[in-house]
Design an enzyme around this catalytic site. Structure first.
Site, mmCIF file in Angstrom:
data_model
loop_
_atom_site.group_PDB
_atom_site.id
_atom_site.type_symbol
_atom_site.label_atom_id
_atom_site.label_comp_id
_atom_site.label_asym_id
_atom_site.label_seq_id
_atom_site.Cartn_x
_atom_site.Cartn_y
_atom_site.Cartn_z
ATOM 1 C CB CYS A 85 28.437 42.888 42.993
ATOM 2 S SG CYS A 85 28.104 41.187 43.964
ATOM 3 C CG HIS A 129 31.383 37.645 48.248
ATOM 4 N ND1 HIS A 129 31.272 38.153 46.845
ATOM 5 C CD2 HIS A 129 32.612 37.808 48.658
ATOM 6 C CE1 HIS A 129 32.353 38.304 46.474
ATOM 7 N NE2 HIS A 129 33.377 37.922 47.447
#
Length: 263
Positions: free
Chosen positions: A255, A168
């Site tokens: 996250c 990511h």
């Protein structure tokens, strides 16, 4: 205070026993559930310690990766956008999150086109713009759909490129304040952060680039002292949180929560 760094609420979800089946780029062993829960408890306590309201959701055994709630939505002051994760096994996580967002926001929209996929881990909101990294989990169609959805709220989106081999975009960067980004050298060298003050993490501590600024606190993964000290040198308060088990599933500080201040 910037809406990109200061929040009234956070949403988290406790890890489930099925976490041992979670996705990972490289198999470094299964996470220890008890240790992960202990780290997660410390994380939630740190968020609450800033005065924010933390919504703690129950584990979802059906979805091994559901502890990583950030990928399910983009939360802005005006409303929330439900994401469409790039891995089919995670699509249900976004559906599970939507009702909780509607409980906090008057306006919740969603990425719905079948050719679109996008995850929150690829989105860095800086206050002046929304940076979205193209990756294996976020494609051009998803970024274009997000751009259309947030435009009525006055937000602009800029597409950038996630480094090759990186899961990511925010694996390699995080916002420290309205004008300062913590970054890996491989990301900052691309030029995508031009116009921001950039603090590169020291060589060998690339895994520490993913932090979260939450009100007057920056949460950093434990075990990266040079990165910790570089952030402390800016005058920001730092708290180290254990992340050894989430790291086995490519997870980091950002996250584990959705951070929001619904208007």
């Amino acid at each position: 205070m910037s809406f990109a760094t200061h929040f009234t609420h956070a949403i988290t979800r406790r890890p489930s026993g099925s976490i041992v089946c979670g996705l990972r780029a490289v198999d470094t062993g299964n996470p220890d559930l008890a240790r992960m829960q202990s780290h997660h408890d410390a994380y939630v306590a740190a968020l609450k310690g800033t005065g924010a309201t933390v919504v703690e959701l129950s584990p979802l055994e059906t979805y091994p990766d559901s502890v990583f709630v950030e990928d399910t939505a983009l939360c802005l002051p005006q409303g929330a956008v439900v994401m469409r994760p790039g891995t089919p096994s995670r699509l249900g996580e976004a559906d599970e999150m939507a009702p909780h967002l509607r409980a906090l926001y008057s306006e919740v929209v969603a990425i719905t086109q079948p050719d679109s996929f996008i995850e929150g881990g690829d989105i860095l909101v800086t206050g002046r713009e929304i940076l979205v990294g193209r990756s294996a989990r976020s494609n051009a169609a998803g970024i274009a759909e997000l751009t259309r959805l947030v435009a009525p709220w006055g937000h602009s989106v800029r597409e950038v490129q996630t480094p090759t081999g990186v899961l990511h975009f925010k694996t390699d960067c995080s916002l420290l304040d309205a004008d300062t980004v913590l970054s890996t050298r491989r990301l900052s060298a691309s030029g995508c952060l031009a116009g921001y003050r950039v603090i590169d993490v020291p060589e060998g501590e690339e895994a520490a680039a993913n932090t979260i600024r939450f009100n007057d606190l920056v949460l950093v993964p434990a075990g990266f002292p040079r990165t910790r000290d570089a952030i402390l040198a800016t005058g920001i308060t730092v708290q180290e949180i254990g992340n050894s088990e989430c790291a086995k599933l490519d997870g980091g500080m950002s996250c584990l929560s959705l951070r929001l201040s619904p208007s």
